[in-house]
Design an enzyme around this catalytic site. Structure first.
Site, PDB file in Angstrom:
ATOM      1  N   ALA A  14     -37.960  60.626  24.341  1.00 57.93           N
ATOM      2  CA  ALA A  14     -38.013  60.867  22.856  1.00 57.93           C
ATOM      3  C   ALA A  14     -36.584  60.777  22.274  1.00 57.93           C
ATOM      4  O   ALA A  14     -36.463  60.815  20.948  1.00 57.93           O
ATOM      5  CB  ALA A  14     -38.546  62.207  22.866  1.00 57.93           C
ATOM      6  N   ARG A  18     -33.229  53.986  28.715  1.00 58.04           N
ATOM      7  CA  ARG A  18     -32.393  53.697  29.628  1.00 58.04           C
ATOM      8  C   ARG A  18     -33.169  52.576  30.558  1.00 58.04           C
ATOM      9  O   ARG A  18     -34.311  52.599  30.597  1.00 58.04           O
ATOM     10  CB  ARG A  18     -31.617  54.725  30.717  1.00 58.04           C
ATOM     11  CG  ARG A  18     -33.089  55.552  31.048  1.00 58.04           C
ATOM     12  CD  ARG A  18     -32.518  56.968  31.262  1.00 58.04           C
ATOM     13  NE  ARG A  18     -33.418  58.016  31.115  1.00 58.04           N
ATOM     14  CZ  ARG A  18     -33.839  58.743  29.961  1.00 58.04           C
ATOM     15  NH1 ARG A  18     -33.268  58.474  29.000  1.00 58.04           N
ATOM     16  NH2 ARG A  18     -34.740  59.560  30.209  1.00 58.04           N
ATOM     17  N   ASP A 237     -43.922  59.016  30.855  1.00 57.99           N
ATOM     18  CA  ASP A 237     -42.668  59.355  31.573  1.00 57.99           C
ATOM     19  C   ASP A 237     -42.788  60.456  32.642  1.00 57.99           C
ATOM     20  O   ASP A 237     -42.254  60.377  33.760  1.00 57.99           O
ATOM     21  CB  ASP A 237     -41.407  59.497  30.782  1.00 57.99           C
ATOM     22  CG  ASP A 237     -41.913  60.309  29.743  1.00 57.99           C
ATOM     23  OD1 ASP A 237     -43.117  61.109  29.425  1.00 57.99           O
ATOM     24  OD2 ASP A 237     -41.223  60.464  28.695  1.00 57.99           O
ATOM     25  N   GLY A 405     -33.690  65.131  32.994  1.00 55.85           N
ATOM     26  CA  GLY A 405     -32.233  65.487  32.747  1.00 55.85           C
ATOM     27  C   GLY A 405     -31.863  67.158  32.283  1.00 55.85           C
ATOM     28  O   GLY A 405     -31.023  67.267  32.881  1.00 55.85           O
TER      29      GLY A 405
END
Length: 490
Positions: A14, A18, A237, A405
């Site tokens: 969002a 990558r 994802d 992340g």
């Protein structure tokens, strides 16, 4: 299917995208980052839209940069709930509208006046949130019926890029399951529900399962890569991230990023009155599994604070802020991360101030205080969700796999361990990329099972362990935090 061993994974989040190449060397999965780019919505027509044509341009740059590479497959994963409409000639009817658009809140309220919440949950098993595709589609029919009438096919965001790569429009199930109009048992569209709401039930494209070959790369997309298999990997994802790890039995997953998704992988969905009361969702997992989870507002709040400070000319380093939060006094103020105040405010710090004033708490007195408030509040929210997950599944949870992340945020990891009383295993940070590549390798015959995917990822990417230090201070804050959550829902 091909002698090539290298796979390309495009992972669209969002806030950024990558691209990675992945291959197995000497028994280890090795990945190499090719490109990273921002994902910034654009505002026009009183709505926020995703700039998908710019994202497509970024993907084309990736393809151009690897023209001499022989690929065994390409797969795209992306965020859920948002959709694209294709017209009569396959053209994009409009830029997809952002899930944080204000229209969705009123749409959900209208839907629940038309159909009981219990009936929608019985058919879909999905958590009630304004961002769900069902609410978005209802809002589109209400506000822009002419646009919806021009559409011939609905696909989800990762499916759009698979379509542009191959010319074939299908919906992969893991991302289709975020719409709130698929059935978690039959893994098919709930067309009767769409018809009850006056929505075009023929719009959604055919559903395929993770690992299906969508088609080959079109010549007009890349001459050198023409015919390369494009694989509907676990296209959501979070589904890709969970495919990379084992989160069953006594282990839960926490996919930590803009959103925090907390749950477990199950063999079958749980669609019960208790699951509805707890507002859990049954999203599709890979190879027939279900991801029983709850969506929690994640690091979006911290990202919002950073945007506010940057607009004021105060550019703080991430490590600097985390260290300031570490030094700030504990539990001075707490907020419910899922309060609608934080869904899409123009100024996140001002939204936090408003919540504090409404709940008679002191206003944060500096960046460290804001960041500590966010991190402590997230950890306490995780405590509540883990507790409910244990109740719902009837199994105690001993450890939490933090992926994405946010797994790099050591302070949040430690607070999560302390607040929940569970051991935290952090990493891998690029779990979505790894799961994307793993499912591709299964589709092309490089790997033979989901267990093999997870074994090789565990071997290749070690985790960092955070043990709970002292849960007692956190447990004392739970009743107070529950009051703030109840205030939000009231």
């Amino acid at each position: 299917m091909t002698m090539a061993q290298t796979h390309l994974a495009i992972d669209l989040g969002a806030s950024n995208g990558r691209a990675f190449l992945g291959e197995i060397r000497s028994g280890a999965l090795c990945i190499r980052e090719l490109r990273r780019f921002s994902n910034d919505p654009v505002e026009y027509g009183k709505s926020s839209h995703w700039d998908v044509t710019r994202l497509w341009g970024e993907i084309r740059k990736v393809l151009k940069g690897i023209e001499t590479t022989r690929l065994a497959g390409i797969g795209v994963d992306a965020w859920g709930v948002d959709y694209a409409l294709l017209g009569e000639r396959g053209e994009l009817v409009q830029d997809p509208i952002h899930y944080r658009d204000a229209r969705n809140v009123s749409a959900m309220e209208e839907i629940l006046r038309l159909i009981p919440k219990e009936e929608i949950y019985r058919q879909t098993g999905v958590q009630f949130m304004p961002i769900n595709t069902l609410n978005q589609l209802f809002a589109a029919q209400r506000d822009t019926p002419e646009l919806l009438a021009a559409a011939r096919r609905l696909i989800m965001i990762p499916d759009l890029f698979h379509y542009w790569l191959t010319g074939n429009a299908v919906c992969e199930y893991t991302v289709a399951s975020t719409t709130q109009f698929t059935n978690p048992v039959t893994r098919a569209w709930t067309k009767d529900l769409l018809k009850l709401l006056g929505l075009p039930a023929q719009l959604p494209a055919e559903i395929v399962e993770a690992g299906a070959i969508v088609g080959g790369v079109l010549r007009e997309t890349s001459t050198s890569l023409t015919g390369t298999p494009v694989i509907a990997t676990a296209s959501h994802d979070t589904a890709s991230a969970v495919a990379a790890i084992t989160a069953r039995g006594n282990t839960a997953f926490l996919s930590s990023g803009t959103w925090s998704l907390i749950g477990k992988e199950l063999d079958a969905p749980i669609v019960s009155d208790q699951a509805l009361r707890m507002n859990f969702t049954n999203e599709g997992g890979v190879f027939g599994t279900t991801r029983l989870l709850k969506n929690v507002m994640g690091l979006w709040m911290l990202q919002g604070c950073l945007r506010t400070w940057a607009a004021e000319g105060r550019d703080y380093g991430y490590d600097e802020l985390i260290e300031a939060a570490r030094r700030a006094p504990a539990f001075r103020r707490l907020v419910d991360p899922d309060d609608t105040l934080f869904l899409n405010p123009s100024d996140m710090t001002e939204a936090m101030d408003r919540f504090c004033r409404k709940t008679d708490q002191p206003i944060p007195d500096g960046p460290g205080a804001y960041v500590r408030t966010v991190i402590e509040s997230l950890a306490l929210k995780y405590h509540l969700v883990i507790r409910d997950l244990e109740t719902l599944t009837g199994e105690p949870i001993e450890r939490i796999r933090v992926i994405g992340g946010g797994s790099r945020n050591h302070l949040l990891n430690q607070f999560t361990a302390d607040a929940t009383g569970k051991q935290v295993l952090a990493g891998p940070a690029e779990a979505a990329v790894l799961g994307n590549i793993g499912v591709q390798m299964l589709a092309t015959g490089r790997l033979s099972s989901l267990e093999e995917i997870r074994e090789i990822i565990d071997r290749s990417f070690p985790t960092e362990v955070f043990d709970p230090v002292d849960a007692a201070p956190w447990n004392r804050q739970v009743p107070r935090f529950l009051q703030y959550c109840e205030f939000s829902y009231a």
